[in-house]
Design a protein around this motif. Structure first.
Motif, short mmCIF file in Angstrom:
data_model
loop_
_atom_site.label_atom_id
_atom_site.label_comp_id
_atom_site.label_asym_id
_atom_site.label_seq_id
_atom_site.Cartn_x
_atom_site.Cartn_y
_atom_site.Cartn_z
N ASP A 6 2.87 -21.69 4.99
CA ASP A 6 1.57 -21.17 5.41
C ASP A 6 1.66 -19.66 5.67
O ASP A 6 2.71 -19.04 5.47
CB ASP A 6 1.03 -21.93 6.63
CG ASP A 6 1.88 -21.74 7.89
OD1 ASP A 6 2.84 -20.94 7.87
OD2 ASP A 6 1.59 -22.40 8.90
N SER A 7 0.56 -19.09 6.14
CA SER A 7 0.50 -17.64 6.33
C SER A 7 1.43 -17.16 7.44
O SER A 7 1.93 -16.03 7.39
CB SER A 7 -0.94 -17.20 6.64
OG SER A 7 -1.43 -17.86 7.80
N ARG B 235 4.68 -16.64 5.82
CA ARG B 235 4.62 -15.43 4.98
C ARG B 235 4.77 -14.18 5.84
O ARG B 235 5.51 -13.25 5.48
CB ARG B 235 3.31 -15.39 4.21
CG ARG B 235 3.13 -14.14 3.35
CD ARG B 235 1.85 -14.20 2.55
NE ARG B 235 0.68 -14.36 3.40
CZ ARG B 235 -0.55 -14.59 2.95
NH1 ARG B 235 -0.76 -14.71 1.65
NH2 ARG B 235 -1.57 -14.73 3.78
N GLU B 236 4.09 -14.15 6.99
CA GLU B 236 4.19 -12.99 7.89
C GLU B 236 5.61 -12.83 8.42
O GLU B 236 6.15 -11.72 8.46
CB GLU B 236 3.22 -13.14 9.06
CG GLU B 236 3.30 -11.99 10.06
CD GLU B 236 2.46 -12.23 11.30
OE1 GLU B 236 2.62 -11.46 12.27
OE2 GLU B 236 1.66 -13.17 11.32
#
Length: 419
Positions: free
Chosen positions: A88-89, A92-93
Motif C-alpha cells: 500500500d501507499s 511506498r512512503e
C-alpha cells in the motif's frame, strides 16, 4: 500433557527460536567507524529494531517498515507499519524514505539492514514506469495463482526500485550488513523479502515467463519495464555489491530443531521430514497423511509414539470463496485424508502468527475432528473444496490464535502419532 498441549508447546518453541530478542547478534559484531544507519523491512522488523536498540550503545538512527499491528515501541529507530500481503501507499512512503537515507554515504559508514519475511510487500517502491496500482493487481493475482514464493519474488524484484539488490547498490560505497530471518525454502537470501541487498540471478524475461505460466495479464507499461534491459537487476559478481555482507540469523531448520527437542523431552521421538517443503497445500497433506498412516499401521519409517515435523511454504490455488490460509488448507486436507484415524493428532501454523490474512496462526487436528464437525452439520470435503479451512476449524473450536509473533520462519507442521 495432552497431545494438543504438546503440539502447542512445540510450536511455541519453534517461534521462540526465531525471536529477534534471541537471534539478533550484539552490535560489536557489525559496528562501523562512521555513521550507523539502520533500515529494514519484514514482519520481524519492529522486533529486530528493538533488539538492536536494546544492545546498541553509540549513536543510532534509522527506519524500518513492518506489517500493521507488528510494530514495537522504539526510541532511535523509527518503525512504520504498512500493508501486507498486498502493498500500500504506507509501504511506498517507507521505501522512498529508506532509499533516501542510504544515499550519499561513505565507505566509513555502516548500513545495518534488518530483513525478514514479508519485506517484499512492505518495501513497496515501484520501478519507474510501474504504478502502485499495477503492483497491487499483479500481487493479488500471484497470491491466488499457486505460484511459489520464489516465483512471486522474481516478479516483484523486476517491478521494484529497491528489491533484487537495488537497495544495496544505492548505499554503495558504504558497508552493508544484512541480518536475515529466513522464511523461504533452502534459505536463499535472494528470495527473502525479494533480496533488497542480494544480487539477483533471475531476469525480466523470467518474470514474464512466470506471469505467462499462471495466465496473469499485465498491462503494456509493465511489460515494457520487464523487457527493458536497462531496468535489469544487478547480477552475482556485480562490483557495486562488493561491500555487502548477508548474514542468516534464524532459519526454519533452527525452529524445527527447537520443536523436536520439546517432543523428545516429552517422550515422543521426533522425525524432521524437511524444512523446505513446497507444493499445493492439499497435495502436501496427502503425502503427510500417507507417512502418518504408515507409522501408525506398520511402524515405518518410525515406530509410534513419535512426532513427524516439517516446514517450508506451501501454496493454495484459490478456487472457492471460503476463508483460510495455507496452514488451514493443509490441515483440512489432512483431516479428510486421515478419515478420523485413531491416535493421530496434528498442528499446522504459520510462525508469524497469521495464516494468510486471517486472525489465526493455524489450527489443531484431533482423531475426532471429522466427527465433531459432522455433528454440527459441517462437511470437511465441502469446506475443503471451498478453501474454507478457517471456518471448518472455527466450528469445532480448534483454531490456534497467537496474535502477531513478530518473527517469521515460515510454516510449522507437526503430526503426533500415539499408536
Amino acid at each position: 500433557m495432552t497431545p494438543q498441549e504438546l503440539l502447542k508447546s512445540m510450536f511455541a518453541a519453534a517461534v521462540e527460536a526465531a525471536s529477534p530478542a534471541v537471534c539478533v547478534p550484539p552490535p560489536s559484531a557489525v559496528a562501523a567507524e562512521g555513521q550507523d544507519v539502520v533500515i529494514g523491512a519484514g514482519k520481524a522488523g519492529g522486533a529486530m529494531a528493538k533488539a538492536v536498540e536494546d544492545h546498541w550503545d553509540g549513536p543510532l538512527e534509522g527506519l524500518v517498515v513492518t506489517r500493521y499491528a507488528h510494530g514495537l515501541p522504539t526510541d532511535k529507530i523509527e518503525v512504520i507499519e504498512a500493508g501486507h500481503p498486498v502493498p500500500d501507499s504506507a509501504g511506498r512512503e517507507a521505501a522512498t524514505r529508506i532509499l533516501k537515507m542510504v544515499e550519499g554515504l561513505t565507505e566509513d559508514d555502516l548500513v545495518l539492514c534488518l530483513i525478514s519475511g514479508g519485506g517484499s510487500a512492505l518495501l513497496a517502491m515501484p520501478a519507474e514506469g510501474v504504478s502502485l496500482e499495477d503492483k497491487q493487481a499483479i500481487n493479488k493475482a500471484l497470491l491466488k495463482s499457486g505460484a511459489t514464493i520464489g516465483e512471486m519474488n522474481s516478479v516483484r524484484k523486476h517491478l521494484s526500485a529497491v528489491k533484487g539488490g537495488r537497495l544495496a547498490m544505492a548505499a554503495a560505497p558504504a558497508r552493508v550488513v544484512s541480518l536475515m530471518i529466513s522464511d523461504v525454502p533452502n534459505d536463499d537470501p535472494s528470495i527473502i523479502a525479494s533480496g533488497p541487498t542480494v544480487a539477483d540471478p533471475s531476469s525480466g524475461a523470467d518474470a514474464i515467463a512466470i506471469l505467462k505460466k499462471y495466465d496473469i495479464d499485465i498491462p503494456d507499461n509493465v511489460r515494457a519495464v520487464l523487457e527493458d534491459k536497462a531496468n535489469e537487476t544487478p547480477k552475482p559478481g556485480d562490483p557495486r555489491l562488493a561491500t555487502v555482507e548477508n548474514i542468516m540469523i534464524a532459519t526454519p531448520q533452527d525452529s524445527l530443531e527447537a520443536a523436536a527437542k520439546v517432543a523428545e523431552d516429552a517422550g515422543y521421538p521426533p522425525m524432521i521430514l524437511s524444512n523446505c517443503i513446497e507444493g499445493e497445500a492439499s497435495d502436501v497433506a496427502l503425502v503427510h497423511a500417507g507417512i502418518a498412516r504408515q507409522v501408525a499401521e506398520f511402524g515405518q519409517p518410525a515406530k509410534a509414539p513419535c512426532v513427524l515435523i516439517s516446514g517450508g511454504e506451501t501454496t493454495v490455488t484459490v478456487k472457492g470463496n471460503g476463508r483460510g490460509g495455507r496452514n488451514a488448507e493443509f490441515l483440512l486436507a489432512l483431516t479428510v485424508a486421515l478419515e478420523g484415524h485413531d491416535g493421530i493428532y496434528a498442528l499446522a501454523a504459520d510462525t508469524d502468527g497469521i495464516d494468510g490474512t486471517e486472525d489465526n496462526a493455524g489450527a489443531i487436528l484431533t482423531p475426532d475432528s471429522l466427527q465433531r464437525a459432522a455433528d454440527k452439520g459441517v462437511s470437511a470435503k465441502d469446506y475443503l473444496a471451498d478453501n474454507n479451512g478457517y471456518n471448518f476449524f472455527s466450528s469445532i473450536g480448534d483454531l490456534v490464535v497467537t496474535g502477531p509473533t513478530r518473527t517469521n520462519v515460515n510454516d510449522f507442521r507437526a503430526i503426533l502419532i500415539e499408536k
